[in-house]
Write a protein that holds these residues in place. Structure first.
Motif, short mmCIF file in Angstrom:
data_model
loop_
_atom_site.label_atom_id
_atom_site.label_comp_id
_atom_site.label_asym_id
_atom_site.label_seq_id
_atom_site.Cartn_x
_atom_site.Cartn_y
_atom_site.Cartn_z
N UNK A 198 -15.65 -7.14 12.88
CA UNK A 198 -16.29 -8.26 13.58
C UNK A 198 -16.43 -7.99 15.07
N UNK A 199 -15.52 -7.23 15.64
CA UNK A 199 -15.59 -6.92 17.07
C UNK A 199 -16.55 -5.79 17.39
N UNK A 200 -17.25 -5.29 16.37
CA UNK A 200 -18.30 -4.29 16.62
C UNK A 200 -17.86 -2.85 16.52
N UNK A 201 -16.78 -2.59 15.78
CA UNK A 201 -16.31 -1.21 15.69
C UNK A 201 -17.33 -0.32 14.98
N UNK A 202 -18.08 -0.88 14.02
CA UNK A 202 -19.08 -0.07 13.32
C UNK A 202 -20.22 0.33 14.24
N UNK A 203 -20.58 -0.55 15.18
CA UNK A 203 -21.62 -0.20 16.16
C UNK A 203 -21.15 0.94 17.06
N UNK A 204 -19.89 0.86 17.48
CA UNK A 204 -19.33 1.93 18.32
C UNK A 204 -19.25 3.24 17.55
N UNK A 205 -18.89 3.17 16.26
CA UNK A 205 -18.84 4.37 15.44
C UNK A 205 -20.24 4.97 15.27
N UNK A 206 -21.24 4.11 15.06
CA UNK A 206 -22.61 4.60 14.91
C UNK A 206 -23.09 5.28 16.19
#
Length: 300
Positions: free
Chosen positions: A88-96
């Motif tokens: 929810x805090x956007x870790x997947x965006x940072x990983x991408x």
């Protein structure tokens, strides 16, 4: 037929024939256990295993339970809320974003370092020797010493607060080591193979694609893993050259779990686990080529 004469007894003072060595009882080829080496390996395993245990166990604990029970306690009520909160805090965006930067850095470094190393190995001219020495000079220049000039160049190019601003300096600082690795790898290719390709009518491009690249696969894997680690774990360039949340990488995105007065340790560690999965998979896929590249071409 005459009977064979009986064997005469050995004369006094004569050396007796050597007796065959006695074999020790037990299984053949069995060695004594090395207690000291086993103790050292166990100690090293504890040094590595305890932090991993704390890391993984904390991701299944609630924040209040982690504070009350401590990091070594097993979770009384395991939960996946920490991973959900990290997503929810956007870790997947940072990983991408980190995956995109890492892929671009690896592609640039592998292409430039392979072609540069091939030119250095096959050409003995002054220009190629000078270029190789310039790359080796880059090993002595730390990124911290030139971060302000790099920042000014990126701003003048209009690339500030973009992923390209991270890709270019990261690839530039990874190139010297990768050129050195691939140069040593390509020098192990025998001259007879180059002569065979020349007799077959192959030019430089065909020799590079059909001979050098396949023979330099371990070195390429080593360069790829090294540059990927530099891009994935980079902190200085993302800190200085980006500002917005959409351009953050993993190393900067972990600050989302740090508040003004407290730190969400289980949520932070869950984000760390999610961020380590892609680079761990890449290492597992390239570990054999990586070891061969560190040992030399063909694992010699």
């Amino acid at each position: 037929m005459t009977a064979s004469a009986p064997a005469r007894p050995a004369a006094r003072g004569a050396a007796a024939p050597p007796r065959p060595p006695r074999r020790r009882a037990g299984r053949p080829g069995r060695r004594r256990p090395n207690v000291l080496a086993g103790a050292g390996a166990f100690a090293w395993l504890a040094v590595i295993g305890v932090p991993l245990y704390v890391l993984l166990v904390a991701t299944f604990q609630r924040s209040e339970d982690y504070t009350a029970a401590g990091p070594l306690a097993l979770p009384a009520d395991p939960t996946l809320d920490n991973y959900a909160r990290a997503i929810d805090n956007g870790i997947l965006v940072f990983v991408a974003n980190t995956l995109a930067v890492t892929a671009a850095v690896v592609a640039i470094v592998c292409i430039l370092s392979a072609t540069t190393a091939f030119a250095v190995v096959r050409s003995r001219g002054r220009w190629t020797t000078g270029v190789f020495r310039a790359f080796l000079l880059g090993l002595a220049i730390p990124a911290q010493a030139v971060v302000i000039p790099v920042y000014l160049i990126i701003v003048q190019l209009g690339l500030y607060d973009s992923l390209v601003a991270i890709v270019l300096p990261t690839a530039a600082f990874a190139l010297p080591v990768c050129v050195l690795i691939l140069t040593g790898s390509m020098r192990d290719i025998s001259d007879e193979l180059y002569e065979a390709m020349a007799l077959d009518g192959a030019g430089s491009v065909r020799t590079f694609l059909r001979l050098v690249l396949p023979m330099s696969r371990p070195g390429l894997a080593t360069a790829a893993v090294y540059s990927a680690l530099q891009a994935w774990n980079g902190f200085l360039f993302p800190l200085v050259l980006t500002q917005s949340r959409d351009s953050r990488l993993i190393t900067m995105g972990l600050f989302e779990f740090q508040g003004e007065y407290r730190v969400d340790v289980p949520g932070l560690l869950a984000a760390v686990v999610l961020s380590a999965v892609p680079i761990l998979i890449a290492y597992l896929l390239a570990r054999r080529s990586l070891v061969n590249g560190l040992m030399g071409v063909g694992g010699k």
